[in-house]
Design an enzyme around this catalytic site. Structure first.
Site, PDB file in Angstrom:
ATOM      1  N   HIS A   1      62.710  74.495  22.664  1.00 31.08           N
ATOM      2  CA  HIS A   1      62.700  73.772  23.149  1.00 31.08           C
ATOM      3  C   HIS A   1      63.461  74.468  25.040  1.00 31.08           C
ATOM      4  O   HIS A   1      64.040  74.461  23.894  1.00 31.08           O
ATOM      5  CB  HIS A   1      63.019  72.144  22.615  1.00 31.08           C
ATOM      6  CG  HIS A   1      62.478  72.022  21.122  1.00 31.08           C
ATOM      7  ND1 HIS A   1      61.675  70.939  21.071  1.00 31.08           N
ATOM      8  CD2 HIS A   1      62.793  72.198  19.487  1.00 31.08           C
ATOM      9  CE1 HIS A   1      61.594  70.524  20.320  1.00 31.08           C
ATOM     10  NE2 HIS A   1      61.889  70.770  19.298  1.00 31.08           N
ATOM     11  N   PHE A   2      62.383  74.571  25.446  1.00 34.32           N
ATOM     12  CA  PHE A   2      62.995  75.451  26.723  1.00 34.32           C
ATOM     13  C   PHE A   2      63.203  74.335  27.738  1.00 34.32           C
ATOM     14  O   PHE A   2      64.010  74.721  29.046  1.00 34.32           O
ATOM     15  CB  PHE A   2      62.723  76.749  27.034  1.00 34.32           C
ATOM     16  CG  PHE A   2      62.160  77.624  26.219  1.00 34.32           C
ATOM     17  CD1 PHE A   2      63.342  77.798  25.007  1.00 34.32           C
ATOM     18  CD2 PHE A   2      61.329  78.911  26.516  1.00 34.32           C
ATOM     19  CE1 PHE A   2      63.587  78.729  24.328  1.00 34.32           C
ATOM     20  CE2 PHE A   2      61.477  79.981  26.256  1.00 34.32           C
ATOM     21  CZ  PHE A   2      62.185  80.178  24.696  1.00 34.32           C
TER      22      PHE A   2
ATOM     23  N   ASN B   1      58.664  68.163  24.542  1.00 38.67           N
ATOM     24  CA  ASN B   1      59.303  67.264  25.074  1.00 38.67           C
ATOM     25  C   ASN B   1      60.615  67.400  26.171  1.00 38.67           C
ATOM     26  O   ASN B   1      61.649  67.500  25.985  1.00 38.67           O
ATOM     27  CB  ASN B   1      60.495  66.671  23.458  1.00 38.67           C
ATOM     28  CG  ASN B   1      61.298  67.510  23.086  1.00 38.67           C
ATOM     29  OD1 ASN B   1      60.529  68.832  22.882  1.00 38.67           O
ATOM     30  ND2 ASN B   1      61.827  67.838  21.968  1.00 38.67           N
TER      31      ASN B   1
ATOM     32  N   HIS C   1      56.194  67.102  13.167  1.00 37.19           N
ATOM     33  CA  HIS C   1      57.734  66.625  13.337  1.00 37.19           C
ATOM     34  C   HIS C   1      57.447  65.905  11.780  1.00 37.19           C
ATOM     35  O   HIS C   1      57.291  64.281  12.825  1.00 37.19           O
ATOM     36  CB  HIS C   1      58.977  66.128  14.826  1.00 37.19           C
ATOM     37  CG  HIS C   1      59.965  66.393  13.970  1.00 37.19           C
ATOM     38  ND1 HIS C   1      60.769  66.494  14.270  1.00 37.19           N
ATOM     39  CD2 HIS C   1      60.302  65.022  13.200  1.00 37.19           C
ATOM     40  CE1 HIS C   1      62.032  66.364  14.407  1.00 37.19           C
ATOM     41  NE2 HIS C   1      61.364  65.188  13.574  1.00 37.19           N
TER      42      HIS C   1
ATOM     43  N   HIS D   1      59.254  72.801  10.353  1.00 37.52           N
ATOM     44  CA  HIS D   1      60.416  72.590  10.175  1.00 37.52           C
ATOM     45  C   HIS D   1      60.912  71.338   8.417  1.00 37.52           C
ATOM     46  O   HIS D   1      61.193  70.539   8.680  1.00 37.52           O
ATOM     47  CB  HIS D   1      61.627  72.452  10.413  1.00 37.52           C
ATOM     48  CG  HIS D   1      61.606  71.327  12.195  1.00 37.52           C
ATOM     49  ND1 HIS D   1      60.783  70.160  11.227  1.00 37.52           N
ATOM     50  CD2 HIS D   1      61.616  71.289  12.754  1.00 37.52           C
ATOM     51  CE1 HIS D   1      60.633  69.520  12.544  1.00 37.52           C
ATOM     52  NE2 HIS D   1      61.191  70.181  13.742  1.00 37.52           N
TER      53      HIS D   1
ATOM     54  N   ASP E   1      62.628  76.324  16.239  1.00 36.61           N
ATOM     55  CA  ASP E   1      63.404  74.994  16.552  1.00 36.61           C
ATOM     56  C   ASP E   1      64.447  75.735  17.595  1.00 36.61           C
ATOM     57  O   ASP E   1      65.525  74.776  17.127  1.00 36.61           O
ATOM     58  CB  ASP E   1      64.018  74.424  15.554  1.00 36.61           C
ATOM     59  CG  ASP E   1      63.078  72.843  16.258  1.00 36.61           C
ATOM     60  OD1 ASP E   1      63.536  72.005  17.135  1.00 36.61           O
ATOM     61  OD2 ASP E   1      64.210  71.795  15.439  1.00 36.61           O
TER      62      ASP E   1
ATOM     63  N   HIS F   1      71.515  72.834  23.089  1.00 38.73           N
ATOM     64  CA  HIS F   1      72.301  71.526  24.402  1.00 38.73           C
ATOM     65  C   HIS F   1      73.865  71.563  24.424  1.00 38.73           C
ATOM     66  O   HIS F   1      73.761  72.985  23.818  1.00 38.73           O
ATOM     67  CB  HIS F   1      72.733  69.560  23.337  1.00 38.73           C
ATOM     68  CG  HIS F   1      71.408  69.610  22.622  1.00 38.73           C
ATOM     69  ND1 HIS F   1      70.231  68.132  23.792  1.00 38.73           N
ATOM     70  CD2 HIS F   1      70.871  68.822  21.178  1.00 38.73           C
ATOM     71  CE1 HIS F   1      69.628  68.161  22.627  1.00 38.73           C
ATOM     72  NE2 HIS F   1      69.407  68.829  21.419  1.00 38.73           N
TER      73      HIS F   1
END
Ligand code: DOR
Length: 444
Positions: free
Chosen positions: A64-65, A96, A181, A236, A307, A311
């Site tokens: 997730h970048f 997302n 997911h 995952h 994954d 944050h």
């Protein structure tokens, strides 16, 4: 043979489909053009790989970048810089972001943003949503798209397809393997009160998002995929209980596990890391970690994805459950796996299958996933004996932290080569960001 070579890698222990043996590799025009004893040829650039293993470039199929929308956490430049520093040559990025990647325009925007800024090759998932249901079959075949992603349970962002009816419709559109997911949104809502009680701590994270939450979703998903006759990829996987379900459906379902679920266990990870160890689906007790390792050694697991879900430390330090879920991982995926290999938990053959060949097989990637004539010149050079310590200083993510800060490992990526260009050597980025879109058989 070409008369001009861009790169020759000399005398490394080269991992090919025929086994590991000392060889030279020549690259021209981005592709592998010769393999073997190439003592007589000359090239623009020569790398002496004596003492090193030359592996197929590592492909991380879940990152997730955060660009567009949350660039203060990460962007395509910083995320892919971390990838290259960690020996990763290609990444598949999740939808997302803000806006979510649910349209051809949003996908095109990500591909444009990556041009001249991405340090590694890349492809982007399109998120399934009620609004784009009828477009999914077209969207999944656009160049640069690695497939459709479904969130059955809500996590970071707003993407969600929770009910069986919509899930079945999504699974019935298009034909590529769909990544999922798998957490049951209904059970998550029902149990949310557990973590909203006064004084709730992050230790309750795997209690809220419990084993049943994952198992219920995976059971429903497998039934629906069977009905729709659709190939799926369960991201995952975290529970011992899902393993037999997935084994019974290996004709339909492929399986991902993450390095963090193979490395950490509850409750220790929450004792020592607090909400830095908080992610979805959660890190669980050691019996689940042991079951995941058995699934790795018994061949059920197809790929290891990081994954990578950054944050900021400030956000992570908010009191649970306001603290967001996710941790960095793209840069530490390979060092952690090399260390597990050093400790005898997996072989080099298995590591390569999980980090390159597996990804190529299940996503039908063109020209990547093995060191072979005609394939892209993507290589991860590793020193299996190097003893190093993972530290926050080394992490390129804008968030600047890893849950593995201070961990000593044996085995380290010492060079990352993408289509014949050396983009990382000895922990430094080199040249310029020349990442390009990954190509797929189903998007030709
Ligand atoms: O822990 C997680 N963080 N799990 C996800 O599924 C999403 C991710 C994120 O994007 O932060």
């Amino acid at each position: 043979m070409a008369d001009k070579y861009d790169l020759v890698i000399r005398r490394g222990k080269v991992f090919t489909p025929s086994g590991v043996s000392e060889a030279d590799i020549a690259v021209a025009g981005g592709r592998i053009v010769a393999l073997g004893d190439l003592a007589d040829i000359k090239a623009e650039e020569v790398i002496d790989a004596q003492g090193l293993h030359v592996l197929p470039g590592v492909i991380d199929t879940q990152v997730h970048f955060r660009e567009p929308g949350l660039e203060y956490k990460e962007d395509l430049a910083s995320g892919t810089a971390g990838a290259a520093l960690g020996g990763v040559t290609a990444v598949f990025e999740m939808p997302n972001t803000n806006p979510s990647t649910t349209t051809a325009e949003a996908l095109g925007d990500k591909l444009d943003r990556a041009k001249g800024r991405a340090w590694c090759d890349h492809a982007f998932f399109v998120g399934a949503a009620k609004e784009n249901l009828n477009d999914l079959a077209k969207l999944e075949r656009l160049p640069g798209c690695c497939g459709i992603k479904i969130f059955m349970g809500s996590s970071t962002g707003t993407l969600l397809v929770e009910d069986d009816e919509t899930l079945l419709s999504v699974l019935s559109q298009g034909s590529r393997r769909i990544a999922v997911h798998s957490e049951d949104e209904y059970r998550l809502r029902e149990r949310r009160k557990i973590v909203e009680a006064e004084g709730a701590s992050v230790h309750l994270h795997p209690e809220w998002r419990d084993v049943e939450t994952a198992v219920n979703a995976t059971r429903r998903l497998l039934d629906l995929a069977r009905k729709a006759r659709r190939r799926i990829h369960v991201l995952h996987v975290t529970t011992a209980e899902e393993i037999p379900l997935l084994a019974a459906c290996h004709d339909l379902a492929t399986v991902e596990v993450t390095p963090q679920h193979l490395t950490l266990a509850a409750p220790d990870c929450y004792d020592t890391l607090g909400s830095l160890a908080q992610m979805n689906p959660p890190i669980r007790e050691a019996r689940h970690r042991d079951a995941l390792w058995r699934a790795v050694s018994q061949g059920l697991v197809d790929v290891i994805g990081s994954d990578h879900a950054p944050h900021t430390l400030e956000e992570k330090q908010k009191p649970y459950p306001e603290s967001p879920s996710g941790m960095t991982g793209v840069q530490t995926l390979l060092p952690l796996l090399l260390d597990h290999m050093h400790h005898g938990r997996l072989s080099l053959e298995r590591l390569v299958d999980l980090t390159s060949a597996g990804a190529a097989r299940l996503y039908n990637i063109l020209g990547k996933g093995r060191i072979a004539l005609g394939y892209d010149g993507d290589f991860t050079l590793v020193d299996l004996a190097a003893r190093r310590t993972i530290t926050n200083d080394w992490i390129a993510s804008k968030t600047g932290w890893t849950p593995f800060d201070g961990r000593e490992v044996t085995g380290w990526p010492v060079a990352t080569i993408i289509r014949g260009h050396v983009v990382m050597r000895e922990d430094a980025l080199l040249g310029s960001p020349l990442g390009a879109a990954v190509r797929f058989a189903e998007c030709l």
